[in-house]
Design a protein around this motif. Sequence first.
Motif, PDB file in Angstrom:
ATOM      1  N   ARG A 290       0.832  -1.213   0.000  1.00 33.88           N
ATOM      2  CA  ARG A 290       0.000   0.000   0.000  1.00 33.88           C
ATOM      3  C   ARG A 290       0.862   1.257   0.000  1.00 33.88           C
TER       4      ARG A 290
ATOM      5  N   PRO B 135       0.061   3.733  -3.505  1.00 37.83           N
ATOM      6  CA  PRO B 135      -1.122   4.245  -2.805  1.00 37.83           C
ATOM      7  C   PRO B 135      -2.349   4.248  -3.720  1.00 37.83           C
ATOM      8  N   GLY B 136      -3.496   3.997  -3.130  1.00 32.95           N
ATOM      9  CA  GLY B 136      -4.732   4.028  -3.904  1.00 32.95           C
ATOM     10  C   GLY B 136      -5.110   2.717  -4.545  1.00 32.95           C
TER      11      GLY B 136
ATOM     12  N   THR C 113      -6.923  -0.581  -5.027  1.00 31.04           N
ATOM     13  CA  THR C 113      -8.222  -1.021  -4.526  1.00 31.04           C
ATOM     14  C   THR C 113      -8.552  -2.409  -5.069  1.00 31.04           C
TER      15      THR C 113
ATOM     16  N   LEU D 135      -6.496   0.499  -9.963  1.00 28.30           N
ATOM     17  CA  LEU D 135      -5.718   1.674  -9.603  1.00 28.30           C
ATOM     18  C   LEU D 135      -6.401   2.878 -10.236  1.00 28.30           C
ATOM     19  N   ALA D 136      -6.032   4.068  -9.803  1.00 27.49           N
ATOM     20  CA  ALA D 136      -6.571   5.280 -10.429  1.00 27.49           C
ATOM     21  C   ALA D 136      -6.196   5.269 -11.915  1.00 27.49           C
TER      22      ALA D 136
ATOM     23  N   THR E  96     -12.499   4.131 -10.747  1.00 28.48           N
ATOM     24  CA  THR E  96     -13.147   4.481  -9.488  1.00 28.48           C
ATOM     25  C   THR E  96     -13.660   3.235  -8.770  1.00 28.48           C
ATOM     26  N   ARG E  97     -13.980   3.405  -7.483  1.00 27.82           N
ATOM     27  CA  ARG E  97     -14.548   2.289  -6.727  1.00 27.82           C
ATOM     28  C   ARG E  97     -15.888   1.865  -7.328  1.00 27.82           C
TER      29      ARG E  97
END
Length: 230
Positions: free
Chosen positions: A12, A16-17, A19, A196-197, A200-201
Amino acid sequence: MTLTLTVSDEVRTLVPGFTPLAVEAHGLVNGPSSDASSALLDVAARRLAARLDGRAPHEDPHMATWRAAYTAFGSKPSRTRNSAEALARRALADGGLPRINLLVDLYNAISVAHLIPVGGEDIDHVTGEMRLVRAIGDEPFHTAAGGEPVVEYPDAGEVVWRDDEGVTCRRWNWRQGVRTRLTEESVNAVFLLEALAPTTRAELDAAGTELAESLEKLSPGARITVHPVG
């Protein structure tokens, strides 16, 4: 019983980010690829082509982020592509997507249609919990070369999925091991969707829901849950 899946703090921090999402299913029906599963792959390839609109897969913003993630742990993203980019390239090539078995066809279709890495593991062959970590380098990875069983070891610092027995997928989602892969005899499975970016979720959840619905159609009565990864 829900399989425990975790992502280490080291991973992480490195990316970062990140998901992940898990779709866990018990009581599945698997078998050889069918006309229906083949049709799902064909539709997925058309959805991918519409999304890319003439661009190469690596030019998609989500794939560009994955390439940066691979570079961050020392992998060459043009040589060892993330699973979504590798599948997308095959989907757009003349030979098209491979037909493996019903379950693999289903999750490959989701990966291609949504352009996100998706993997599937046979829960009955997972030992302990599954976790995404940076490898020490002594973890065994069971694979095959020239049709013969081979044991490899990841590079130190490589991002891998592993369980208590060893590595289940090398270089994050690049190559799955043979020990936990889904075969025609598999009845209990966990599917990992990774984003990843700028994905979106909500987009990740939509892909997870679509996969769960496809599994329900394939295996009426299967116990299917969608849950985040800790």
